[in-house]
Design an enzyme around this catalytic site. Structure first.
Site, mmCIF file in Angstrom:
data_model
loop_
_atom_site.group_PDB
_atom_site.id
_atom_site.type_symbol
_atom_site.label_atom_id
_atom_site.label_comp_id
_atom_site.label_asym_id
_atom_site.label_seq_id
_atom_site.Cartn_x
_atom_site.Cartn_y
_atom_site.Cartn_z
ATOM 1 N N VAL A 187 0.843 -1.116 0.026
ATOM 2 C CA VAL A 187 -0.081 0.037 -0.174
ATOM 3 C C VAL A 187 1.097 1.360 0.104
ATOM 4 O O VAL A 187 0.417 2.464 0.178
ATOM 5 C CB VAL A 187 -1.112 0.119 1.030
ATOM 6 N N LYS A 188 2.251 1.143 -0.445
ATOM 7 C CA LYS A 188 2.755 2.454 -0.284
ATOM 8 C C LYS A 188 2.735 3.248 -1.796
ATOM 9 O O LYS A 188 2.088 2.594 -2.584
ATOM 10 C CB LYS A 188 4.360 1.842 -0.155
ATOM 11 N N ASN A 189 3.340 4.384 -1.556
ATOM 12 C CA ASN A 189 2.923 5.222 -2.986
ATOM 13 C C ASN A 189 3.238 4.590 -4.208
ATOM 14 O O ASN A 189 2.646 4.797 -5.229
ATOM 15 C CB ASN A 189 3.609 6.716 -2.743
ATOM 16 N N LEU A 190 4.277 3.727 -4.140
ATOM 17 C CA LEU A 190 4.605 2.984 -5.398
ATOM 18 C C LEU A 190 5.068 1.464 -4.841
ATOM 19 O O LEU A 190 5.432 1.352 -3.816
ATOM 20 C CB LEU A 190 6.018 3.367 -5.914
#
Ligand SMILES: *Cc1c(COP(=O)(O)O)cnc(C)c1O
Length: 377
Positions: A187-190
């Site tokens: 669920v991180k930005n990338l």
């Protein structure tokens, strides 16, 4: 079969673009599971995106932090200044090298550490500062640059939340006074599915992290394939990023501009909607410079508000229980009033790709009801 829950029931989910599965299929069909040229290509693309000479891909954000600490020689007897308000992975990485976490407080408004809080905590034994770029905010310790260098204190940034954010004119990661660690978890930005990267300060540091992530072996895969031996040059772990995960990351990079726009758009929608609501304070970000990773509010009666919203299928979350109060880290506990206070106030609103503006309004309306219900108890 639907793999996504297209509404506000979940707190987070990856931003996906329908191409990741095909990229993975190509890797599997080619029989390239391990660390291959694709991983190297991912590293080049990350470095190019950030405007840095090199990036070293590893298997997780935790592995990135652990490798960075190992590469800078932090270990037994050393103290690492770290905010208590972070994911437990940050602290476990410090423990993995045998160092002691020196927990510090955060600014209640930004949930981040400040130069003042760092300097108050620094001692003879401080070997590193590990700022956490909470929510994507680019913590700036540049005012401490000379002080830290003089004392031999290294800065290792936990930028797990901050891929794509800027500090001044440059990307987070482009500051050659710090090693920066990214997470490319689900669920991180990338996302790579699972993965991470270390942005080293020097070519030597890059080589060290590359050796660490490959069990201490420096020969490349093709060199090893052509020889009857290999050399173990030093300590190392199996921390490399697989080509399967690199393929996901490469596809994600192709669409990263869209991710940035979507995250900012959603954050602004919340900011507008929350403007009318009394009782909830948005934890602010500089949206021009930040790729927001979370949308957090401070509320009174947080546990009641949380339970009220959960009972109504609103996927509120909580980032994070303070580490100085965790049983595993009890030896290093101390008095951190701001952290303890905010940890009783903060609430993470659903923040992901599958939310429409109507969902934002539904969440904020429900939050309003929850605040009334909690206040009127
Ligand atoms: C996700 C995260 C990590 C660890 O990254 P993984 O890829 O899950 O190992 C470290 N620090 C923070 C603040 C995180 O959010």
């Amino acid at each position: 079969m639907s793999l996504t829950i297209p509404d506000a029931r979940r707190n987070a989910s990856p931003y996906l673009y329908g191409r990741e599965a095909a990229s993975v299929a190509r890797v599997l069909e080619a029989g390239q599971y391990g660390h291959t040229d694709l991983t190297a290509e991912f590293e080049r693309r990350i470095a190019a995106h950030l405007g840095v000479p090199d990036a070293v891909a590893v298997s997780s954000g935790t592995a990135a932090l652990h490798s960075a600490l190992l590469a800078t020689g932090i270990g037994l007897g050393d103290e690492v200044i770290v905010p208590s308000l972070t994911f437990c992975a940050t602290v476990q990485a410090i423990r993995a090298v045998g160092a002691a976490p020196r927990f510090i407080d955060v600014d209640r408004a930004t949930l981040c550490i400040t130069p003042e809080l760092v300097m108050e905590a620094a001692t003879e034994d401080t070997a590193a500062v590990l700022p956490v770029l909470f929510g994507g905010r680019a913590v700036d310790l540049n005012s401490l640059r000379e002080d830290l260098t003089e004392r031999g204190i290294v800065v290792i940034e936990d930028a797990a939340h901050a891929f794509g954010s800027h500090r001044g004119p440059h990307h987070v990661g482009a500051d050659d006074t710090a090693l920066t660690c990214f997470s490319f978890g689900p669920v991180k930005n990338l996302t790579c599915g699972q993965g991470g990267a270390v942005i080293p300060r020097t070519p030597e540091e890059a080589a060290t992290v590359r050796r660490l992530r490959m069990l201490g072996v420096t020969q490349s895969q093709s060199e090893r394939a052509e020889a009857t031996s290999y050399q173990v040059e030093g300590f190392g772990l199996r921390y490399q990023l697989s080509s399967v995960n690199a393929a996901i990351g490469l596809t994600q990079l192709d669409h990263f501009d869209t991710t940035v726009r979507s995250r900012r758009h959603l954050w602004r929608a919340y900011s507008d909607a929350l403007g009318e609501l009394e009782g909830a304070t948005l934890v602010d970000v500089d949206l021009d410079r930040t790729v927001p990773h979370l949308c957090q509010v401070r509320v009174p009666y947080r546990d009641h508000v949380f339970a009220h919203l959960r009972a109504r299928n609103i996927g509120v979350g909580f980032h994070y229980p303070p580490n100085h109060l965790q049983p595993a880290f009890a030896r290093w506990t101390r008095d951190l009033p701001a952290t303890e206070r905010v940890s009783r106030e903060i609430l993470s609103l659903p923040f992901h790709q599958h939310l429409a503006e109507a969902d934002v309004h539904r969440v904020v309306t429900a939050l309003g009801h929850a605040l009334k219900a909690a206040g009127g108890r």
